[in-house]
Design a protein around this motif. Structure first.
Motif, PDB file in Angstrom:
ATOM      1  N   ILE A  16       0.836  -1.207   0.000  1.00  0.00           N
ATOM      2  CA  ILE A  16       0.000   0.000   0.000  1.00  0.00           C
ATOM      3  C   ILE A  16       0.866   1.250   0.000  1.00  0.00           C
ATOM      4  N   GLN A  17       1.898   1.252   0.837  1.00  0.00           N
ATOM      5  CA  GLN A  17       2.780   2.417   0.936  1.00  0.00           C
ATOM      6  C   GLN A  17       3.608   2.610  -0.332  1.00  0.00           C
ATOM      7  N   SER A  18       4.244   1.559  -0.814  1.00  0.00           N
ATOM      8  CA  SER A  18       5.154   1.706  -1.950  1.00  0.00           C
ATOM      9  C   SER A  18       4.429   1.996  -3.260  1.00  0.00           C
ATOM     10  N   LEU A  19       3.179   1.541  -3.377  1.00  0.00           N
ATOM     11  CA  LEU A  19       2.419   1.753  -4.612  1.00  0.00           C
ATOM     12  C   LEU A  19       1.411   2.897  -4.493  1.00  0.00           C
ATOM     13  N   ASN A  20       1.427   3.577  -3.344  1.00  0.00           N
ATOM     14  CA  ASN A  20       0.510   4.698  -3.106  1.00  0.00           C
ATOM     15  C   ASN A  20      -0.937   4.316  -3.391  1.00  0.00           C
ATOM     16  N   LEU A  21      -1.344   3.182  -2.846  1.00  0.00           N
ATOM     17  CA  LEU A  21      -2.722   2.717  -3.031  1.00  0.00           C
ATOM     18  C   LEU A  21      -3.609   3.478  -2.050  1.00  0.00           C
ATOM     19  N   GLU A  22      -4.336   4.435  -2.560  1.00  0.00           N
ATOM     20  CA  GLU A  22      -5.170   5.279  -1.718  1.00  0.00           C
ATOM     21  C   GLU A  22      -6.449   4.554  -1.315  1.00  0.00           C
ATOM     22  N   ASP A  23      -6.925   4.871  -0.134  1.00  0.00           N
ATOM     23  CA  ASP A  23      -8.191   4.351   0.387  1.00  0.00           C
ATOM     24  C   ASP A  23      -8.216   2.830   0.509  1.00  0.00           C
ATOM     25  N   ILE A  24      -7.050   2.203   0.658  1.00  0.00           N
ATOM     26  CA  ILE A  24      -6.980   0.754   0.853  1.00  0.00           C
ATOM     27  C   ILE A  24      -6.229   0.488   2.154  1.00  0.00           C
TER      28      ILE A  24
END
Length: 88
Positions: A16-24
């Protein structure tokens, strides 16, 4: 998240952090769901970025020519299992 191991949660957080997955949140990711295409919807650039993040965090390198690379990246659970056996 109750059906996820601590390592699966860690890998999900890194993803989530490395791929900038927002709202997950980590608990939003089904550990057995596909990461690419119809699953989480990641693409080849995401795979490169995630591979680099895993390499930095856990001290091993994923190689694109590894014959098992599709299996390794098939799901969060498979990825965490690979981290478990490969980390230094």
């Amino acid at each position: 998240m109750s059906n996820m191991s601590q390592l699966e949660i860690e890998v999900a957080e890194l993803m989530i952090q490395s791929l900038n997955l927002e709202d997950i949140e980590p608990g939003d990711i089904d550990p057995d769901a596909m990461l690419f295409n119809e699953g989480l919807g990641l693409d080849s650039i995401d795979a490169l970025e995630l591979g680099m993040a895993l390499s930095l965090e856990y001290g091993f390198q994923l190689k694109s020519d590894d014959p098992n690379i599709k299996t390794i990246f098939s799901s969060l659970r498979a990825l965490a299992k690979h981290v478990e056996v490969s980390r230094k």
